[in-house]
Scaffold this motif. Sequence first.
Motif, PDB file in Angstrom:
ATOM      1  N   TYR A  93     -76.802 -76.049 -14.377  1.00  0.00           N
ATOM      2  CA  TYR A  93     -76.137 -74.884 -14.948  1.00  0.00           C
ATOM      3  C   TYR A  93     -76.022 -73.766 -13.919  1.00  0.00           C
ATOM      4  O   TYR A  93     -74.937 -73.199 -13.719  1.00  0.00           O
ATOM      5  CB  TYR A  93     -76.881 -74.380 -16.191  1.00  0.00           C
ATOM      6  CG  TYR A  93     -76.321 -73.077 -16.699  1.00  0.00           C
ATOM      7  CD1 TYR A  93     -75.165 -73.055 -17.466  1.00  0.00           C
ATOM      8  CD2 TYR A  93     -76.939 -71.869 -16.393  1.00  0.00           C
ATOM      9  CE1 TYR A  93     -74.633 -71.858 -17.917  1.00  0.00           C
ATOM     10  CE2 TYR A  93     -76.418 -70.665 -16.829  1.00  0.00           C
ATOM     11  CZ  TYR A  93     -75.267 -70.664 -17.595  1.00  0.00           C
ATOM     12  OH  TYR A  93     -74.738 -69.474 -18.033  1.00  0.00           O
ATOM     13  N   ASN A  94     -77.114 -73.464 -13.233  1.00  0.00           N
ATOM     14  CA  ASN A  94     -77.102 -72.389 -12.236  1.00  0.00           C
ATOM     15  C   ASN A  94     -76.200 -72.736 -11.049  1.00  0.00           C
ATOM     16  O   ASN A  94     -75.515 -71.861 -10.516  1.00  0.00           O
ATOM     17  CB  ASN A  94     -78.519 -72.090 -11.753  1.00  0.00           C
ATOM     18  CG  ASN A  94     -79.345 -71.403 -12.815  1.00  0.00           C
ATOM     19  OD1 ASN A  94     -78.815 -70.709 -13.678  1.00  0.00           O
ATOM     20  ND2 ASN A  94     -80.647 -71.599 -12.775  1.00  0.00           N
ATOM     21  N   ALA A  95     -76.192 -74.000 -10.648  1.00  0.00           N
ATOM     22  CA  ALA A  95     -75.320 -74.421  -9.550  1.00  0.00           C
ATOM     23  C   ALA A  95     -73.859 -74.261  -9.942  1.00  0.00           C
ATOM     24  O   ALA A  95     -73.048 -73.747  -9.168  1.00  0.00           O
ATOM     25  CB  ALA A  95     -75.615 -75.868  -9.166  1.00  0.00           C
ATOM     26  N   ASN A  96     -73.514 -74.684 -11.162  1.00  0.00           N
ATOM     27  CA  ASN A  96     -72.134 -74.542 -11.636  1.00  0.00           C
ATOM     28  C   ASN A  96     -71.731 -73.080 -11.754  1.00  0.00           C
ATOM     29  O   ASN A  96     -70.619 -72.697 -11.381  1.00  0.00           O
ATOM     30  CB  ASN A  96     -71.946 -75.251 -12.972  1.00  0.00           C
ATOM     31  CG  ASN A  96     -71.896 -76.751 -12.834  1.00  0.00           C
ATOM     32  OD1 ASN A  96     -71.593 -77.275 -11.771  1.00  0.00           O
ATOM     33  ND2 ASN A  96     -72.213 -77.452 -13.903  1.00  0.00           N
ATOM     34  N   ARG A  97     -72.609 -72.267 -12.270  1.00  0.00           N
ATOM     35  CA  ARG A  97     -72.319 -70.834 -12.428  1.00  0.00           C
ATOM     36  C   ARG A  97     -72.129 -70.180 -11.059  1.00  0.00           C
ATOM     37  O   ARG A  97     -71.201 -69.399 -10.854  1.00  0.00           O
ATOM     38  CB  ARG A  97     -73.446 -70.137 -13.201  1.00  0.00           C
ATOM     39  CG  ARG A  97     -73.079 -68.694 -13.577  1.00  0.00           C
ATOM     40  CD  ARG A  97     -74.166 -68.045 -14.366  1.00  0.00           C
ATOM     41  NE  ARG A  97     -75.223 -67.683 -13.413  1.00  0.00           N
ATOM     42  CZ  ARG A  97     -76.472 -67.447 -13.729  1.00  0.00           C
ATOM     43  NH1 ARG A  97     -76.871 -67.549 -14.978  1.00  0.00           N
ATOM     44  NH2 ARG A  97     -77.357 -67.117 -12.815  1.00  0.00           N
ATOM     45  N   THR A  98     -72.979 -70.518 -10.115  1.00  0.00           N
ATOM     46  CA  THR A  98     -72.869 -69.964  -8.760  1.00  0.00           C
ATOM     47  C   THR A  98     -71.570 -70.418  -8.105  1.00  0.00           C
ATOM     48  O   THR A  98     -70.865 -69.616  -7.476  1.00  0.00           O
ATOM     49  CB  THR A  98     -74.074 -70.385  -7.913  1.00  0.00           C
ATOM     50  OG1 THR A  98     -75.264 -69.890  -8.549  1.00  0.00           O
ATOM     51  CG2 THR A  98     -73.986 -69.837  -6.507  1.00  0.00           C
ATOM     52  N   HIS A  99     -71.234 -71.689  -8.259  1.00  0.00           N
ATOM     53  CA  HIS A  99     -69.987 -72.227  -7.709  1.00  0.00           C
ATOM     54  C   HIS A  99     -68.788 -71.445  -8.262  1.00  0.00           C
ATOM     55  O   HIS A  99     -67.890 -71.052  -7.513  1.00  0.00           O
ATOM     56  CB  HIS A  99     -69.865 -73.707  -8.066  1.00  0.00           C
ATOM     57  CG  HIS A  99     -68.579 -74.338  -7.675  1.00  0.00           C
ATOM     58  ND1 HIS A  99     -68.311 -74.743  -6.401  1.00  0.00           N
ATOM     59  CD2 HIS A  99     -67.471 -74.617  -8.400  1.00  0.00           C
ATOM     60  CE1 HIS A  99     -67.092 -75.255  -6.354  1.00  0.00           C
ATOM     61  NE2 HIS A  99     -66.561 -75.190  -7.556  1.00  0.00           N
ATOM     62  N   TYR A 100     -68.779 -71.206  -9.555  1.00  0.00           N
ATOM     63  CA  TYR A 100     -67.697 -70.453 -10.194  1.00  0.00           C
ATOM     64  C   TYR A 100     -67.632 -69.028  -9.641  1.00  0.00           C
ATOM     65  O   TYR A 100     -66.551 -68.543  -9.288  1.00  0.00           O
ATOM     66  CB  TYR A 100     -67.904 -70.434 -11.709  1.00  0.00           C
ATOM     67  CG  TYR A 100     -66.919 -69.536 -12.425  1.00  0.00           C
ATOM     68  CD1 TYR A 100     -65.635 -69.985 -12.725  1.00  0.00           C
ATOM     69  CD2 TYR A 100     -67.268 -68.248 -12.798  1.00  0.00           C
ATOM     70  CE1 TYR A 100     -64.727 -69.164 -13.368  1.00  0.00           C
ATOM     71  CE2 TYR A 100     -66.363 -67.419 -13.444  1.00  0.00           C
ATOM     72  CZ  TYR A 100     -65.097 -67.878 -13.726  1.00  0.00           C
ATOM     73  OH  TYR A 100     -64.202 -67.064 -14.365  1.00  0.00           O
ATOM     74  N   GLU A 101     -68.776 -68.353  -9.557  1.00  0.00           N
ATOM     75  CA  GLU A 101     -68.819 -66.965  -9.086  1.00  0.00           C
ATOM     76  C   GLU A 101     -68.366 -66.845  -7.633  1.00  0.00           C
ATOM     77  O   GLU A 101     -67.637 -65.925  -7.275  1.00  0.00           O
ATOM     78  CB  GLU A 101     -70.225 -66.393  -9.254  1.00  0.00           C
ATOM     79  CG  GLU A 101     -70.611 -66.174 -10.710  1.00  0.00           C
ATOM     80  CD  GLU A 101     -72.083 -65.828 -10.902  1.00  0.00           C
ATOM     81  OE1 GLU A 101     -72.831 -65.783  -9.899  1.00  0.00           O
ATOM     82  OE2 GLU A 101     -72.473 -65.609 -12.060  1.00  0.00           O
ATOM     83  N   VAL A 102     -68.786 -67.781  -6.785  1.00  0.00           N
ATOM     84  CA  VAL A 102     -68.390 -67.754  -5.377  1.00  0.00           C
ATOM     85  C   VAL A 102     -66.889 -68.006  -5.261  1.00  0.00           C
ATOM     86  O   VAL A 102     -66.183 -67.314  -4.523  1.00  0.00           O
ATOM     87  CB  VAL A 102     -69.199 -68.778  -4.553  1.00  0.00           C
ATOM     88  CG1 VAL A 102     -68.621 -68.945  -3.156  1.00  0.00           C
ATOM     89  CG2 VAL A 102     -70.663 -68.353  -4.483  1.00  0.00           C
ATOM     90  N   GLY A 103     -66.385 -68.981  -6.002  1.00  0.00           N
ATOM     91  CA  GLY A 103     -64.954 -69.264  -5.987  1.00  0.00           C
ATOM     92  C   GLY A 103     -64.140 -68.071  -6.440  1.00  0.00           C
ATOM     93  O   GLY A 103     -63.095 -67.751  -5.856  1.00  0.00           O
ATOM     94  N   LYS A 104     -64.616 -67.402  -7.469  1.00  0.00           N
ATOM     95  CA  LYS A 104     -63.925 -66.212  -7.980  1.00  0.00           C
ATOM     96  C   LYS A 104     -63.882 -65.118  -6.913  1.00  0.00           C
ATOM     97  O   LYS A 104     -62.849 -64.477  -6.699  1.00  0.00           O
ATOM     98  CB  LYS A 104     -64.647 -65.707  -9.232  1.00  0.00           C
ATOM     99  CG  LYS A 104     -63.976 -64.565  -9.932  1.00  0.00           C
ATOM    100  CD  LYS A 104     -64.714 -64.205 -11.218  1.00  0.00           C
ATOM    101  CE  LYS A 104     -64.091 -63.013 -11.890  1.00  0.00           C
ATOM    102  NZ  LYS A 104     -64.793 -62.641 -13.117  1.00  0.00           N
ATOM    103  N   LYS A 105     -64.987 -64.925  -6.212  1.00  0.00           N
ATOM    104  CA  LYS A 105     -65.057 -63.900  -5.162  1.00  0.00           C
ATOM    105  C   LYS A 105     -64.154 -64.263  -3.984  1.00  0.00           C
ATOM    106  O   LYS A 105     -63.474 -63.393  -3.424  1.00  0.00           O
ATOM    107  CB  LYS A 105     -66.508 -63.731  -4.691  1.00  0.00           C
ATOM    108  CG  LYS A 105     -66.690 -62.624  -3.681  1.00  0.00           C
ATOM    109  CD  LYS A 105     -66.348 -61.268  -4.270  1.00  0.00           C
ATOM    110  CE  LYS A 105     -66.597 -60.161  -3.269  1.00  0.00           C
ATOM    111  NZ  LYS A 105     -66.148 -58.870  -3.746  1.00  0.00           N
ATOM    112  N   VAL A 106     -64.131 -65.534  -3.612  1.00  0.00           N
ATOM    113  CA  VAL A 106     -63.267 -65.968  -2.509  1.00  0.00           C
ATOM    114  C   VAL A 106     -61.801 -65.721  -2.871  1.00  0.00           C
ATOM    115  O   VAL A 106     -61.029 -65.189  -2.070  1.00  0.00           O
ATOM    116  CB  VAL A 106     -63.497 -67.460  -2.161  1.00  0.00           C
ATOM    117  CG1 VAL A 106     -62.418 -67.997  -1.242  1.00  0.00           C
ATOM    118  CG2 VAL A 106     -64.873 -67.642  -1.540  1.00  0.00           C
TER     119      VAL A 106
END
Length: 62
Positions: free
Chosen positions: A8-21
């Motif tokens: 869950y945390n890995a998926n959430r982090t992946h989403y947040e990083v992608g959004k920022k990029v």
Amino acid sequence: MKLIQGKYNANRTHYEVGKKVRQTVEELGRTMPEDLSTPEKSIKQIEKMEEKKRLGNGDVDV
């Protein structure tokens, strides 16, 4: 640096990083990925052509 644990945390982090990029790309005025042109040949096709050339059989189209 914080260690990310769990799916869950890995998926959430992946989403947040992608959004920022994506936000940064847009702020810089660059072309968004979905607006980039599609190449005529895929990387796999190009790699296959290069391998055939390397082996001396470069006349075959992919």
